[in-house]
Scaffold this active site. Structure first.
Site, PDB file in Angstrom:
ATOM      1  NE  ARG A   1     -73.103  28.235 -41.414  1.00 32.97           N
ATOM      2  CZ  ARG A   1     -72.497  27.119 -40.980  1.00 32.97           C
ATOM      3  NH1 ARG A   1     -73.174  25.975 -40.884  1.00 32.97           N
ATOM      4  NH2 ARG A   1     -71.248  27.123 -40.610  1.00 32.97           N
TER       5      ARG A   1
ATOM      6  CB  SER B   1     -72.040  34.910 -43.336  1.00 25.42           C
ATOM      7  OG  SER B   1     -70.906  34.646 -42.552  1.00 25.42           O
TER       8      SER B   1
ATOM      9  CD  GLU C   1     -74.654  31.850 -43.431  1.00 22.24           C
ATOM     10  OE1 GLU C   1     -73.695  31.542 -44.168  1.00 22.24           O
ATOM     11  OE2 GLU C   1     -74.568  31.905 -42.193  1.00 22.24           O
TER      12      GLU C   1
HETATM   13  C1  LIG Z   1     -72.032  38.902 -35.510  1.00 25.44           C
HETATM   14  C2  LIG Z   1     -72.691  37.650 -36.040  1.00 25.44           C
HETATM   15  C3  LIG Z   1     -71.949  36.502 -36.203  1.00 25.44           C
HETATM   16  C4  LIG Z   1     -72.537  35.342 -36.702  1.00 25.44           C
HETATM   17  N1  LIG Z   1     -71.774  34.207 -36.840  1.00 25.44           N
HETATM   18  C5  LIG Z   1     -72.349  33.073 -37.272  1.00 25.44           C
HETATM   19  C6  LIG Z   1     -71.574  31.860 -37.393  1.00 25.44           C
HETATM   20  O1  LIG Z   1     -70.400  31.809 -37.085  1.00 25.44           O
HETATM   21  N2  LIG Z   1     -72.206  30.756 -37.849  1.00 25.44           N
HETATM   22  C7  LIG Z   1     -73.510  30.758 -38.199  1.00 25.44           C
HETATM   23  O2  LIG Z   1     -74.025  29.713 -38.597  1.00 25.44           O
HETATM   24  N3  LIG Z   1     -74.259  31.883 -38.106  1.00 25.44           N
HETATM   25  C8  LIG Z   1     -73.712  33.025 -37.653  1.00 25.44           C
HETATM   26  N4  LIG Z   1     -74.472  34.170 -37.558  1.00 25.44           N
HETATM   27  C9  LIG Z   1     -75.874  34.158 -38.041  1.00 25.44           C
HETATM   28  C10 LIG Z   1     -76.921  33.805 -36.998  1.00 25.44           C
HETATM   29  O3  LIG Z   1     -76.462  34.082 -35.683  1.00 25.44           O
HETATM   30  C11 LIG Z   1     -77.328  32.332 -37.099  1.00 25.44           C
HETATM   31  O4  LIG Z   1     -77.833  32.015 -38.373  1.00 25.44           O
HETATM   32  C12 LIG Z   1     -78.376  31.966 -36.042  1.00 25.44           C
HETATM   33  O5  LIG Z   1     -78.600  30.578 -36.086  1.00 25.44           O
HETATM   34  C13 LIG Z   1     -79.708  32.671 -36.254  1.00 25.44           C
HETATM   35  O6  LIG Z   1     -80.476  32.478 -35.099  1.00 25.44           O
HETATM   36  P1  LIG Z   1     -81.623  33.477 -34.655  1.00 25.44           P
HETATM   37  O7  LIG Z   1     -82.281  32.896 -33.484  1.00 25.44           O
HETATM   38  O8  LIG Z   1     -81.084  34.863 -34.497  1.00 25.44           O
HETATM   39  O9  LIG Z   1     -82.583  33.397 -35.904  1.00 25.44           O
HETATM   40  P2  LIG Z   1     -83.282  34.597 -36.682  1.00 25.44           P
HETATM   41  O10 LIG Z   1     -82.236  35.421 -37.341  1.00 25.44           O
HETATM   42  O11 LIG Z   1     -84.241  35.283 -35.788  1.00 25.44           O
HETATM   43  O12 LIG Z   1     -84.064  33.788 -37.790  1.00 25.44           O
HETATM   44  C14 LIG Z   1     -83.352  33.085 -38.802  1.00 25.44           C
HETATM   45  C15 LIG Z   1     -84.321  32.094 -39.459  1.00 25.44           C
HETATM   46  O13 LIG Z   1     -84.650  31.092 -38.506  1.00 25.44           O
HETATM   47  C16 LIG Z   1     -86.053  31.021 -38.352  1.00 25.44           C
HETATM   48  N5  LIG Z   1     -86.318  30.678 -36.954  1.00 25.44           N
HETATM   49  C17 LIG Z   1     -85.904  31.333 -35.846  1.00 25.44           C
HETATM   50  N6  LIG Z   1     -86.333  30.691 -34.750  1.00 25.44           N
HETATM   51  C18 LIG Z   1     -87.044  29.624 -35.176  1.00 25.44           C
HETATM   52  C19 LIG Z   1     -87.755  28.582 -34.514  1.00 25.44           C
HETATM   53  N7  LIG Z   1     -87.855  28.484 -33.191  1.00 25.44           N
HETATM   54  N8  LIG Z   1     -88.367  27.642 -35.286  1.00 25.44           N
HETATM   55  C20 LIG Z   1     -88.307  27.716 -36.631  1.00 25.44           C
HETATM   56  N9  LIG Z   1     -87.660  28.688 -37.302  1.00 25.44           N
HETATM   57  C21 LIG Z   1     -87.031  29.626 -36.582  1.00 25.44           C
HETATM   58  C22 LIG Z   1     -86.575  32.396 -38.730  1.00 25.44           C
HETATM   59  O14 LIG Z   1     -87.925  32.360 -39.123  1.00 25.44           O
HETATM   60  C23 LIG Z   1     -85.639  32.740 -39.872  1.00 25.44           C
HETATM   61  O15 LIG Z   1     -86.061  32.173 -41.087  1.00 25.44           O
HETATM   62  C24 LIG Z   1     -73.900  35.337 -37.054  1.00 25.44           C
HETATM   63  C25 LIG Z   1     -74.661  36.521 -36.886  1.00 25.44           C
HETATM   64  C26 LIG Z   1     -74.072  37.662 -36.380  1.00 25.44           C
HETATM   65  C27 LIG Z   1     -74.904  38.901 -36.191  1.00 25.44           C
END
Ligand SMILES: Cc1cc2nc3c(=O)[nH]c(=O)nc-3n(C[C@H](O)[C@H](O)[C@H](O)COP(=O)(O)OP(=O)(O)OC[C@H]3O[C@@H](n4cnc5c(N)ncnc54)[C@H](O)[C@@H]3O)c2cc1C
Length: 294
Positions: free
Chosen positions: A158, A207, A278
């Site tokens: 993560r 999480s 996380e």
């Molecule tokens: C209901 C639910 C269930 C989930 N289950 C899981 C799971 O099973 N496993 C898991 O790992 N995660 C899970 N997550 C967390 C989340 O979905 C992941 O961490 C996901 O990878 C975040 O992606 P995002 O595009 O929404 O990033 P954001 O939340 O928008 O950003 C997260 C981080 O990534 C950075 N970021 C985003 N896009 C870029 C880019 N293009 N380049 C560089 N940095 C970037 C942001 O600046 C920030 O620091 C869950 C979330 C929810 C709401």
């Protein structure tokens, strides 16, 4: 570039104040140009994906927030490889792979984020993670773009070695031929497990904490601390899964931080474990240090 755009509608928790500057670059050139502008202005930069792991300060972010659009948010399956923009939702990637009868990223059905957020976090579920399928990622910064291998990205549990100002513009993900019924069955099984265990119909950011090196997961630990349903303002520790914080109505990021802080305090008191968040923080948000961390 727009001024003072509220970030609460760009996060799944639905909290957070405005970005001083906000823009949606649609090509690699536009992205690099925005990053160079921010650097020249001395402004910090952050990217939002789908905001599914993000807690933004109530007072906002005093810099430039970018949300990737256009060609940076598209995905297609090309000869066994998924070629996707950093802003492409993982759900779209899975859909494209499935339509081409290609498997390997079924685990992303549980992750409501983008490719870029997935690389930044090395997102994973059910034994799979981005590190296991990523061939390479195109990373942009103020000086241009460069392809990086998973090893160069420093992907671990993560986390990655990426820093703000470094943006995943696109990625190539390895897929393998797999019959459609098998893909469907795997995805349905994962989604059913998810629905049974987690608050899938609430506003959360996934999480709160990484799982510690302990026989109990973070969720089980916080449950044993009696935190299920614990409330601070409009935020609540999920009554269904204690490693989730829900927006129970009118929550602020400050409310969520109060719950994060209480959860860490209790886990340390009861188990001697220092839980590591996380969730990613944006803007001036601080999780108070435990005595042992001072
Ligand atoms: C209901 C639910 C269930 C989930 N289950 C899981 C799971 O099973 N496993 C898991 O790992 N995660 C899970 N997550 C967390 C989340 O979905 C992941 O961490 C996901 O990878 C975040 O992606 P995002 O595009 O929404 O990033 P954001 O939340 O928008 O950003 C997260 C981080 O990534 C950075 N970021 C985003 N896009 C870029 C880019 N293009 N380049 C560089 N940095 C970037 C942001 O600046 C920030 O620091 C869950 C979330 C929810 C709401």
């Amino acid at each position: 570039m727009k001024e003072s755009v509220s970030l609460s509608r760009y996060t799944t928790l639905g909290t957070g104040g405005p970005a001083r500057w906000f823009d949606t670059p649609e090509s690699v050139d536009e992205l690099v140009e925005r990053l160079a502008w921010a650097e020249a202005e001395g402004l910090p930069v952050a990217v939002v994906g789908l905001g599914s792991n993000l807690l933004v300060a109530d007072e906002g972010f005093p810099g430039v927030v970018l949300k990737l659009g256009g060609e940076l948010a598209r995905a297609e399956a090309v000869e066994g490889t998924l070629v996707a923009g950093g802003g492409a939702p993982l759900a779209v990637c899975l859909h494209r792979a499935r339509a081409a009868e290609l498997g390997g990223i079924e685990f992303t059905c549980a992750i409501p984020g983008t490719v870029g957020g997935g690389v930044w976090m090395n997102a994973g579920a059910y034994g799979g993670d981005i590190a296991g399928v990523l061939r390479r990622a195109l990373v942009a910064d103020a000086s241009g773009v460069r392809w990086r291998t998973p090893a160069e990205l420093g992907l671990r549990y993560r986390t990655s070695a990426l820093r703000h100002g470094q943006v995943v513009a696109s990625a190539e993900i390895a897929l393998e031929p797999r019959p459609l019924p098998e893909i469907r069955e795997t995805v349905a099984g994962m989604q059913a497990r998810r629905k049974a265990a987690q608050p899938t119909n609430k506003r959360t950011f996934g999480s709160v904490f990484k799982n510690p090196e302990h026989e109990l997961t973070a969720g089980r630990m916080l449950e044993a601390c009696g935190l299920r349903g614990f409330v601070s303002g409009g935020a609540q520790i999920s009554p269904k899964h204690a490693n989730f914080i829900e927006n129970a109505g009118g929550a602020s990021s400050t409310d969520a931080i109060a719950l994060v802080s209480e959860a860490r305090r209790r886990a340390f008191e009861q188990f001697g474990v220092v839980l590591q968040p996380e969730v990613q923080l944006l803007g001036r948000l601080e999780i108070p240090a435990l005595d042992t961390e001072r």
